[in-house]
Write a protein that holds these residues in place. Structure first.
Motif, mmCIF file in Angstrom:
data_model
loop_
_atom_site.group_PDB
_atom_site.id
_atom_site.type_symbol
_atom_site.label_atom_id
_atom_site.label_comp_id
_atom_site.label_asym_id
_atom_site.label_seq_id
_atom_site.Cartn_x
_atom_site.Cartn_y
_atom_site.Cartn_z
ATOM 1 N N ARG A 28 6.476 -52.829 6.899
ATOM 2 C CA ARG A 28 6.997 -52.281 8.158
ATOM 3 C C ARG A 28 6.146 -52.793 9.318
ATOM 4 N NH1 ARG A 28 7.413 -47.082 7.106
ATOM 5 N NH2 ARG A 28 9.679 -46.811 7.295
ATOM 6 N N ALA A 29 6.802 -53.279 10.363
ATOM 7 C CA ALA A 29 6.143 -53.665 11.613
ATOM 8 C C ALA A 29 6.603 -52.696 12.685
ATOM 9 C CB ALA A 29 6.502 -55.101 11.997
ATOM 10 N N ALA A 35 8.351 -57.228 17.999
ATOM 11 C CA ALA A 35 9.328 -58.321 18.064
ATOM 12 C C ALA A 35 8.669 -59.628 18.477
ATOM 13 C CB ALA A 35 10.449 -57.970 19.036
ATOM 14 N N THR A 36 7.832 -59.577 19.519
ATOM 15 C CA THR A 36 7.194 -60.813 19.969
ATOM 16 C C THR A 36 6.174 -61.316 18.956
ATOM 17 O OG1 THR A 36 5.625 -59.474 21.255
ATOM 18 C CG2 THR A 36 7.537 -60.346 22.423
ATOM 19 N N ARG A 102 -4.706 -58.086 19.535
ATOM 20 C CA ARG A 102 -4.509 -57.023 20.524
ATOM 21 C C ARG A 102 -3.055 -56.623 20.697
ATOM 22 N NH1 ARG A 102 -8.612 -59.143 25.351
ATOM 23 N NH2 ARG A 102 -10.526 -59.131 24.089
ATOM 24 N N ALA A 103 -2.166 -57.242 19.948
ATOM 25 C CA ALA A 103 -0.748 -56.897 20.073
ATOM 26 C C ALA A 103 -0.500 -55.466 19.616
ATOM 27 C CB ALA A 103 0.095 -57.864 19.243
ATOM 28 N N GLN A 104 0.420 -54.798 20.285
ATOM 29 C CA GLN A 104 0.815 -53.453 19.888
ATOM 30 C C GLN A 104 1.818 -53.560 18.737
ATOM 31 O OE1 GLN A 104 1.758 -50.660 23.092
ATOM 32 N NE2 GLN A 104 0.769 -52.060 24.553
ATOM 33 N N CYS A 105 1.287 -53.836 17.583
ATOM 34 C CA CYS A 105 2.111 -53.991 16.376
ATOM 35 C C CYS A 105 1.276 -53.571 15.178
ATOM 36 C CB CYS A 105 2.580 -55.441 16.218
ATOM 37 S SG CYS A 105 3.520 -55.751 14.707
ATOM 38 N N LYS A 106 1.736 -52.571 14.490
ATOM 39 C CA LYS A 106 1.045 -52.095 13.297
ATOM 40 C C LYS A 106 1.839 -52.515 12.068
ATOM 41 C CE LYS A 106 -0.961 -48.007 11.081
ATOM 42 N NZ LYS A 106 -1.159 -46.536 11.170
ATOM 43 N N LEU A 107 1.178 -53.236 11.179
ATOM 44 C CA LEU A 107 1.811 -53.690 9.939
ATOM 45 C C LEU A 107 1.321 -52.832 8.785
ATOM 46 C CD1 LEU A 107 1.331 -57.538 10.390
ATOM 47 C CD2 LEU A 107 3.416 -56.243 10.801
ATOM 48 N N THR A 108 2.248 -52.295 7.992
ATOM 49 C CA THR A 108 1.887 -51.456 6.860
ATOM 50 C C THR A 108 2.764 -51.779 5.659
ATOM 51 O OG1 THR A 108 3.400 -49.700 7.599
ATOM 52 C CG2 THR A 108 1.095 -49.532 8.293
#
Length: 308
Positions: A28-29, A35-36, A102-108
């Motif tokens: 999950r992103a 998106a970017t 620093r991107a606002q993206c959490k990968l789990t």
């Protein structure tokens, strides 16, 4: 080598139903920059996806070799679900996470929250609306095979689809028969996307911006006719990803590599990265030039004669 039709190797009617796919997992992103971030990492254009869209994509090394392949969904503007092979998910998740910065993206790893099911023949169609609304089930439409609709279903933990069970091997048979590549641990970094037809089935965008390996993938596309492609082969012996295939005219070196395989009803089928010249005559064999014979099976789509 005249190919045979997949229908000649498959039972008729082919069984329908659902199957829990333990070999799949989900990343999950989540976040305003998801998106970017993914747009700059994957081979396909995911930034333009809307709710309900399903796209194929790959994550490549700097050398253009596929480290993973994904079926991608975008259930919300700031959320993506990437279904991939469970055996390589931890390594790919770790590597992707290194570049979030620093991107606002959490990968789990969402595999504990979302189990993956294969659906053949629309068995959940009558339940789909209520399931999607009440339980958050995501039904991702895949290419039909043998005239049967297929969905990859991401199902919340604890929810069990109410549909007949597919017999063992049925889903894998149709997955391989679709000739849509799925990278597994044994084939990670083995193929440039075109070697297994990923761009033919819509998994590569040549109009989007850069991503790891993009220059290699683009050169492979525009230099001229490709010499290696994905082919379907069938035989009486079990095949496994990573095994080598040999041609009778050139026994000293492999002609290709098994990318994905399946067994159903006592038959064996594989998507194989193969030298195109190996399909023009002679015989193909598994493991060595004296190994089990393999027969060519017709692909469900056309391969371009040369790059556009």
């Amino acid at each position: 080598m005249m190919p045979i039709a997949l229908s000649q190797l498959s039972p008729s009617p082919f069984p329908t139903g659902v199957q829990r796919l333990q070999e799949w997992g989900v990343i999950r992103a989540l976040g305003a920059d998801s998106a970017t971030f993914l747009q700059g990492q994957l081979t396909n254009d995911v930034q333009s996806m809307g709710a309900g869209d399903v796209r194929l994509a790959a994550y490549c090394s700097a050398k253009g070799r596929m480290q993973a392949s994904f079926v991608v969904a975008r259930p919300a503007p700031n959320e993506f679900l990437l279904a991939c092979s469970a055996d390589l998910l931890p390594a790919v998740l770790k590597r992707l996470s290194m570049f979030v910065m620093r991107a606002q993206c959490k990968l789990t790893d969402a595999s504990a929250d979302l189990s993956v099911w294969g659906e053949v023949g629309g068995e959940l169609a009558s339940q789909a609306a209520s399931l999607d609304a009440a339980s958050g089930v995501h039904r991702l439409r895949l290419a039909s095979v043998l005239g049967l609709a297929r969905h990859l279903c991401l199902v919340p933990a604890g929810v069990v689809p109410e549909a007949p069970a597919l017999p063992e091997g049925a889903w894998g048979w149709l997955e391989v028969g679709s000739a849509v590549p799925r990278v597994v641990a044994a084939t990670a970094e083995a193929f440039v996307p075109q070697m297994v037809n990923l761009e033919v089935v819509g998994g590569v965008s040549f109009k989007k911006g850069c991503y790891p390996g993009q220059e290699v993938v683009a050169r492979s596309q525009y230099r001229g006719t490709l010499k290696r492609r994905g082919a379907l082969l069938a035989g009486d012996a079990a095949l496994a990803p990573g095994q080598e295939v040999f041609h009778s005219a050139d026994p000293g070196q492999p002609a290709g590599t098994v990318a994905l395989s399946a067994q159903f009803g006592g038959r064996h089928l594989a998507l194989v990265e193969l030298k195109l010249a190996a399909l023009e005559g002679g015989t193909l064999h598994l493991g060595s030039a004296e190994g089990a014979a393999l027969s060519s099976v017709a692909l469900p789509y056309e391969i371009p004669a040369e790059a556009p």
